[in-house]
Design an enzyme around this catalytic site. Structure first.
Site, PDB file in Angstrom:
ATOM      1  CG  HIS A  29      -1.916  -1.015   1.296  1.00  0.00           C
ATOM      2  ND1 HIS A  29      -3.081  -0.864   2.007  1.00  0.00           N
ATOM      3  CD2 HIS A  29      -1.996  -2.244   0.718  1.00  0.00           C
ATOM      4  CE1 HIS A  29      -3.824  -1.967   1.879  1.00  0.00           C
ATOM      5  NE2 HIS A  29      -3.181  -2.813   1.103  1.00  0.00           N
ATOM      6  CE  LYS A 197      -4.675 -10.232   1.770  1.00  0.00           C
ATOM      7  NZ  LYS A 197      -5.786  -9.959   0.879  1.00  0.00           N
ATOM      8  CG  ASP A 225      -6.839 -13.257   0.781  1.00  0.00           C
ATOM      9  OD1 ASP A 225      -6.496 -13.828  -0.277  1.00  0.00           O
ATOM     10  OD2 ASP A 225      -7.508 -12.201   0.802  1.00  0.00           O
ATOM     11  CG  ASN A 227      -5.202 -10.989  -2.322  1.00  0.00           C
ATOM     12  OD1 ASN A 227      -4.776 -10.459  -1.307  1.00  0.00           O
ATOM     13  ND2 ASN A 227      -6.490 -10.973  -2.644  1.00  0.00           N
ATOM     14  CG  HIS A 324     -13.436  -8.256   0.229  1.00  0.00           C
ATOM     15  ND1 HIS A 324     -13.667  -7.027  -0.357  1.00  0.00           N
ATOM     16  CD2 HIS A 324     -12.140  -8.534  -0.002  1.00  0.00           C
ATOM     17  CE1 HIS A 324     -12.557  -6.608  -0.927  1.00  0.00           C
ATOM     18  NE2 HIS A 324     -11.616  -7.497  -0.736  1.00  0.00           N
ATOM     19  CB  SER A 325     -12.913  -4.964   4.460  1.00  0.00           C
ATOM     20  OG  SER A 325     -11.580  -5.049   4.907  1.00  0.00           O
ATOM     21  CG  HIS A 353      -8.424  -3.079   5.043  1.00  0.00           C
ATOM     22  ND1 HIS A 353      -9.196  -4.115   4.609  1.00  0.00           N
ATOM     23  CD2 HIS A 353      -7.292  -3.105   4.267  1.00  0.00           C
ATOM     24  CE1 HIS A 353      -8.576  -4.736   3.604  1.00  0.00           C
ATOM     25  NE2 HIS A 353      -7.420  -4.142   3.386  1.00  0.00           N
TER      26      HIS A 353
HETATM   27  O1  GKR Z   1      -5.672  -4.272   1.342  1.00  0.00           O
HETATM   28  O2  GKR Z   1      -3.993  -5.235   0.372  1.00  0.00           O
HETATM   29  C1  GKR Z   1      -5.172  -5.205   0.736  1.00  0.00           C
HETATM   30  C2  GKR Z   1      -6.036  -6.406   0.461  1.00  0.00           C
HETATM   31  O3  GKR Z   1      -5.294  -7.358  -0.242  1.00  0.00           O
HETATM   32  C3  GKR Z   1      -7.268  -6.013  -0.320  1.00  0.00           C
HETATM   33  O4  GKR Z   1      -6.899  -5.267  -1.460  1.00  0.00           O
HETATM   34  C4  GKR Z   1      -8.088  -7.208  -0.765  1.00  0.00           C
HETATM   35  O5  GKR Z   1      -9.098  -6.786  -1.639  1.00  0.00           O
HETATM   36  O6  GKR Z   1      -8.587  -7.578   1.549  1.00  0.00           O
HETATM   37  C5  GKR Z   1      -8.848  -7.918   0.284  1.00  0.00           C
HETATM   38  C6  GKR Z   1      -8.923  -9.413   0.089  1.00  0.00           C
HETATM   39  O7  GKR Z   1      -9.457 -10.069   0.955  1.00  0.00           O
HETATM   40  O8  GKR Z   1      -8.519  -9.919  -0.949  1.00  0.00           O
HETATM   41 MG    MG Z   2      -9.363 -11.872  -0.181  1.00  0.00          MG
END
Ligand code: GKR
Ligand code: MG
Length: 427
Positions: A29, A197, A225, A227, A324-325, A353
């Site tokens: 970020h 994350k 997660d 991603n 989700h957020s 978040h």
């Molecule tokens: O804030 O970096 C982040 C998250 O990775 C976010 O962008 C994701 O959309 O929190 C989210 C998720 O669960 O994938």
């Molecule tokens: Mg996710």
């Protein structure tokens, strides 16, 4: 305030708020997050609030709609759909099923209109509630829970943004440091579930992180997660080594098909906010068995009423529901609380978040408070939050100085590590 519910003005205020350098599989970020704050004012003087993504595409769609909204009644959500050009409850969900979708965390091209509709829908409902003196959950049929549970959202992070002093959280780039961060979250907010994350450290180090968290916080539910940072074989290997540690594994790999291969190879439930983000994708997900848990998010599923629809569809198909957020402010948190309050089939605590949000546009009085991992569902009219106009002006000024910018975690990462390569899957 009188009862005239016709819209006389719409104010759109893009804001930027500070955030720490939180890591994810797409990079990190940057120092400021853009959000859009929406105010819909009726002729009777009621003001409804909404909050959404601040990226240029959403701003453009919201600006276009804002010009055409004066004269529309805040009780006319179908009219809102006509103005924005979408009806997410019927046919507005874009078909974004591709062969292998790898989507930037939180950004889904093609859903811009649905996002704009969602944000205005919340503002309309807030205005309705203020006019009627009723909380939004009553307009949606009434709450089914008095408190909404949230999970602690843990990020690996750099100690500072480039050129800035080390922040209060410090550097969190190994398993032991993550346990220290989780301890702070647990002490301050009392979360009963923790989400890591992932997709940042080597997968084995992330499994080690889960082991340490499980040992330090017995009884606390864990999820991770990455991603879609992992291949199918890596995802299966991680699921095996983390067996018994996870309440669910979220988006380990890309695409409905890849997820289905992982799901078939592990008893650990899979969750997603990447391969199922619209109603049209649910059928394919169920046919393939890609994920058993779908993450609601009113910001891109079509608003609070569409989130209720999602709950009904999920229940009828045997899918479970979590939430989700993305980086957000207090208006979004208040709306998430209202959404969760009316979802009977919400099976897990919601992501947020919010603990990373160090400044807000909402007044402290009435702002949602996370205590013992929960937010109480209040009975104040509408969403129950009001704007802190000084904070709004200050954060708008920061946005103005930074200019209109799309989120770019890859570019932000290259400011920390020049030449960093964005590779997904990475492992
Ligand atoms: O804030 O970096 C982040 C998250 O990775 C976010 O962008 C994701 O959309 O929190 C989210 C998720 O669960 O994938
Ligand atoms: Mg996710």
């Amino acid at each position: 305030m009188s009862g005239d519910s016709t819209i006389r003005a719409v104010r759109l205020t893009p804001v930027a708020f500070a955030e720490p350098p939180l890591r994810n599989s797409a990079g990190v970020h940057g120092p400021a997050v853009s959000r859009l704050v929406i105010e819909v004012e009726t002729a009777g003087g009621a003001v409804g609030l909404g909050e959404t993504f601040g990226d240029p595409a959403v701003l453009a769609a919201a600006r276009e709609a804002a010009q055409r909204l004066p004269g529309v009644d805040v009780f006319d959500l179908a009219g809102l759909g006509r103005v924005v050009g979408v009806d997410p409850l019927v046919d507005g969900q874009p078909d974004i099923t591709g062969p292998a979708e790898v989507r930037e965390p939180g950004t889904f091209a093609g859903t811009t209109r649905v996002k704009a509709y969602s944000a205005f829908e919340v503002a309309f409902l807030d205005a309705q509630g203020r006019l009627l003196g009723r909380p939004v959950h009553q307009l949606l049929g009434g709450r089914v829970r008095a408190e909404v549970e949230f999970c602690g959202y843990l990020f690996f992070k750099f100690g500072a943004h480039p050129g800035a002093p080390v922040d209060d959280w410090g550097e969190v780039l190994d398993p032991a440091a993550m346990v220290g961060l989780a301890r702070r979250f647990a002490d301050e907010y009392g979360f009963g579930a923790l989400k890591v994350k992932g997709g940042v450290l080597e997968p084995d180090a992330e499994v080690e992180t889960l082991r340490l968290l499980a040992a330090e916080f017995p009884g606390v539910a864990l999820r991770i997660d990455p991603n879609a940072a992992w291949t199918v074989p890596t995802s299966i290997r991680v699921a095996e080594s983390a067996a018994g540690l996870l309440e669910y594994l979220e988006d380990p790999t890309a695409g409905l098909t890849g997820m289905a291969e992982v799901a078939a190879a592990t008893p650990t439930p899979l969750a997603t906010n990447m391969v199922v983000t619209s109603f049209r994708q649910i059928r394919r997900c169920v046919e393939l068995g890609s994920a058993g848990i779908v993450l609601a998010d009113h910001h891109f599923w079509g608003g609070l009423r569409a989130t209720q629809q999602l709950g009904a569809v999920a229940a009828s198909l045997g899918l479970r529901l979590s939430m989700h957020s993305n980086s957000h402010l207090g208006i979004s948190l208040a709306a998430m609380v209202q959404a969760a309050a009316v979802l009977p089939g919400l099976d897990y605590s919601c992501d947020t978040h919010y603990p990373w949000t160090v400044e807000d546009v909402v007044d402290v009085a009435g702002a949602p408070v996370i205590k013992d991992g929960r937010v109480t569902v209040g009975d104040a009219p509408g969403l129950g939050v009001t704007l802190d106009r000084d904070a709004l002006a200050r954060m708008h000024e920061r946005w103005r100085r930074g200019g209109e910018q799309a989120r770019d975690d890859v570019a932000a990462m290259r400011r920390h590590v020049p030449g960093w390569v964005d590779r997904r899957p990475r492992w």
